[in-house]
Motif scaffolding. Structure first.
Motif, PDB file in Angstrom:
ATOM      1  N   GLY A 180      65.284  36.796  81.744  1.00 44.18           N
ATOM      2  CA  GLY A 180      64.296  37.727  82.288  1.00 44.18           C
ATOM      3  C   GLY A 180      64.931  38.932  82.940  1.00 44.18           C
ATOM      4  O   GLY A 180      64.518  40.080  82.693  1.00 44.18           O
ATOM      5  N   PHE A 181      65.951  38.725  83.746  1.00 44.74           N
ATOM      6  CA  PHE A 181      66.589  39.844  84.439  1.00 44.74           C
ATOM      7  C   PHE A 181      67.308  40.777  83.473  1.00 44.74           C
ATOM      8  O   PHE A 181      67.219  41.997  83.589  1.00 44.74           O
ATOM      9  N   PHE A 182      68.020  40.202  82.507  1.00 48.30           N
ATOM     10  CA  PHE A 182      68.721  41.067  81.563  1.00 48.30           C
ATOM     11  C   PHE A 182      67.748  41.790  80.633  1.00 48.30           C
ATOM     12  O   PHE A 182      68.028  42.903  80.187  1.00 48.30           O
ATOM     13  N   PHE A 222      67.707  45.829  80.134  1.00 44.62           N
ATOM     14  CA  PHE A 222      67.728  46.423  78.798  1.00 44.62           C
ATOM     15  C   PHE A 222      66.512  47.336  78.596  1.00 44.62           C
ATOM     16  O   PHE A 222      66.615  48.400  77.979  1.00 44.62           O
ATOM     17  N   SER A 223      65.376  46.937  79.129  1.00 42.95           N
ATOM     18  CA  SER A 223      64.165  47.746  79.009  1.00 42.95           C
ATOM     19  C   SER A 223      64.308  49.065  79.753  1.00 42.95           C
ATOM     20  O   SER A 223      63.819  50.115  79.302  1.00 42.95           O
ATOM     21  N   VAL A 224      64.996  49.045  80.898  1.00 39.45           N
ATOM     22  CA  VAL A 224      65.261  50.287  81.633  1.00 39.45           C
ATOM     23  C   VAL A 224      66.139  51.214  80.790  1.00 39.45           C
ATOM     24  O   VAL A 224      65.936  52.433  80.762  1.00 39.45           O
ATOM     25  N   TYR A 225      67.091  50.640  80.077  1.00 43.90           N
ATOM     26  CA  TYR A 225      67.923  51.453  79.172  1.00 43.90           C
ATOM     27  C   TYR A 225      67.071  52.107  78.092  1.00 43.90           C
ATOM     28  O   TYR A 225      67.263  53.282  77.740  1.00 43.90           O
ATOM     29  N   LEU A 226      66.108  51.359  77.552  1.00 48.02           N
ATOM     30  CA  LEU A 226      65.207  51.931  76.543  1.00 48.02           C
ATOM     31  C   LEU A 226      64.423  53.106  77.120  1.00 48.02           C
ATOM     32  O   LEU A 226      64.180  54.096  76.429  1.00 48.02           O
ATOM     33  N   ALA A 235      59.551  55.161  87.831  1.00 53.86           N
ATOM     34  CA  ALA A 235      59.084  53.795  88.094  1.00 53.86           C
ATOM     35  C   ALA A 235      59.901  52.743  87.342  1.00 53.86           C
ATOM     36  O   ALA A 235      60.296  51.726  87.927  1.00 53.86           O
ATOM     37  N   PRO A 236      60.191  52.931  86.040  1.00 55.74           N
ATOM     38  CA  PRO A 236      60.989  51.925  85.353  1.00 55.74           C
ATOM     39  C   PRO A 236      62.425  51.815  85.860  1.00 55.74           C
ATOM     40  O   PRO A 236      62.987  50.725  85.876  1.00 55.74           O
ATOM     41  N   VAL A 254      56.509  50.290  75.092  1.00 59.81           N
ATOM     42  CA  VAL A 254      57.399  49.281  74.501  1.00 59.81           C
ATOM     43  C   VAL A 254      58.373  48.726  75.541  1.00 59.81           C
ATOM     44  O   VAL A 254      58.423  47.515  75.774  1.00 59.81           O
ATOM     45  N   PRO A 255      59.166  49.586  76.219  1.00 64.78           N
ATOM     46  CA  PRO A 255      60.024  49.042  77.276  1.00 64.78           C
ATOM     47  C   PRO A 255      59.228  48.475  78.448  1.00 64.78           C
ATOM     48  O   PRO A 255      59.692  47.550  79.119  1.00 64.78           O
ATOM     49  N   LEU A 256      58.024  49.015  78.698  1.00 63.76           N
ATOM     50  CA  LEU A 256      57.181  48.431  79.740  1.00 63.76           C
ATOM     51  C   LEU A 256      56.866  46.978  79.403  1.00 63.76           C
ATOM     52  O   LEU A 256      56.925  46.098  80.268  1.00 63.76           O
ATOM     53  N   ALA A 257      56.548  46.725  78.123  1.00 62.24           N
ATOM     54  CA  ALA A 257      56.276  45.350  77.692  1.00 62.24           C
ATOM     55  C   ALA A 257      57.506  44.469  77.907  1.00 62.24           C
ATOM     56  O   ALA A 257      57.395  43.309  78.330  1.00 62.24           O
ATOM     57  N   GLY A 258      58.696  45.028  77.642  1.00 61.00           N
ATOM     58  CA  GLY A 258      59.925  44.265  77.855  1.00 61.00           C
ATOM     59  C   GLY A 258      60.107  43.880  79.306  1.00 61.00           C
ATOM     60  O   GLY A 258      60.493  42.748  79.628  1.00 61.00           O
TER      61      GLY A 258
END
Length: 299
Positions: A132-134, A138-142, A103-104, A284-288
């Motif tokens: 927002g997009f970047f 970055f959150s997907v990378y996490l 999903a992420p 955490v990355p979900l919050a991002g």
């Protein structure tokens, strides 16, 4: 109004993802996909029948399926080919990867849509949209770092590449949707009906080669209640998404991002129902991602 329609689409997409994970788990992917499409077509079939036998009543109800020329059928068939390829890759990846990883990664789709919206439709982002997009990327990378702890090495796992390719194709289809809805004036139910119809034809050709002739694969398929649920929820999500696109003021880059709010359902409920690992670390990355979406909405 179109933003609220986008949020409704996100709600049904989140539920759709949960049902899809249940449908493909330890199951044959291709007949599951075919079953979901047939279910979606059956949901739309009364509108097609009504459009031919009770056109005035169906038009007043707002569900008329238009008579369209062969050229427009060709445009819809192109979309069907793009999405069939995307779905096949995504379903195979979902079968082999946790939902909280799939999903992420799919949430990176708005970035591809973002670039296409800038260069194709000349949609211009603000500073907050850039941030927002970047932040989403970055959150997907996490998430990829969390995935390594589950034995999923992103560089060597072919299903990771499959879900990335599926995401790119899905984003391309999203950009194409704006052309189909706004430029050649297809209404949502017309696009949905013929899109389902052509996808079923494409899948029947594929299955006649790689699935129907193989007895062991046919025996491995398990029918589940979640298969028709996936098809119905997808049609509901697409309907609200296409209705949002009908608004000439709607921005495809923002709609694509708004749809990512489905992650709340997919990651939190999916992690609980399917007992997937590292749920807290994935928050955490979900919050991002959600902050990134919020910045886009704020802008």
């Amino acid at each position: 109004m179109w933003m609220y329609l986008g949020l409704l689409a996100a709600l049904f997409l989140g539920l759709h993802n949960l049902c899809k994970k249940h449908a493909v788990k330890d199951n044959e992917v291709y007949p599951v996909l075919l079953g979901t499409l047939i279910s979606g077509l059956l949901l739309l079939l009364p509108f097609y029948i009504g459009s031919h036998f009770f056109p005035e009543a169906t038009r007043k109800a707002g569900f008329i399926i238009q008579d369209i020329p062969l050229e427009k059928h060709g445009f819809i068939f192109i979309k069907s080919m793009i999405m069939c390829a995307s779905w096949i890759l995504a379903y195979q990846a979902l079968k082999h990867l946790p939902l909280t990883i799939v999903a992420p990664i799919r949430s990176g789709g708005p970035f591809f849509t973002f670039l296409g919206a800038m260069f194709i439709y000349q949609e211009r982002p603000s500073l907050y949209q850039w941030i927002g997009f970047f932040l989403i990327i970055f959150s997907v990378y996490l998430y990829s770092q969390v995935g390594k702890k589950e034995g999923i090495v992103f560089k060597s796992n072919k299903w990771i590449y499959a879900i990335i390719a599926a995401t790119f194709l899905g984003a391309s289809s999203g950009l194409y949707d704006k052309f189909l809805i706004q430029k050649i004036s297809l209404n949502p139910q017309t696009l949905q009906f013929w899109f389902c119809f052509y996808c079923i034809l494409i899948l029947l050709v594929i299955l006649s080669v790689i699935w129907f002739p193989k007895i062991e694969k046919r025996k491995a398929f398990k029918w589940r209640w979640s298969i028709p649920a996936v098809g119905i929820l997808l049609q509901l999500a697409d309907y609200f998404y296409f209705k949002a696109l009908q608004d000439p003021e709607s921005l495809i880059m923002l709609l694509s991002a708004i749809k990512r709010s489905q992650l709340i359902i997919a990651v939190i409920l999916g992690g609980i129902l399917f007992k997937e690992k590292n749920k807290r670390k994935k928050l955490v990355p979900l919050a991002g991602i959600m902050i990134g979406v919020a910045l886009i909405l704020y802008s």
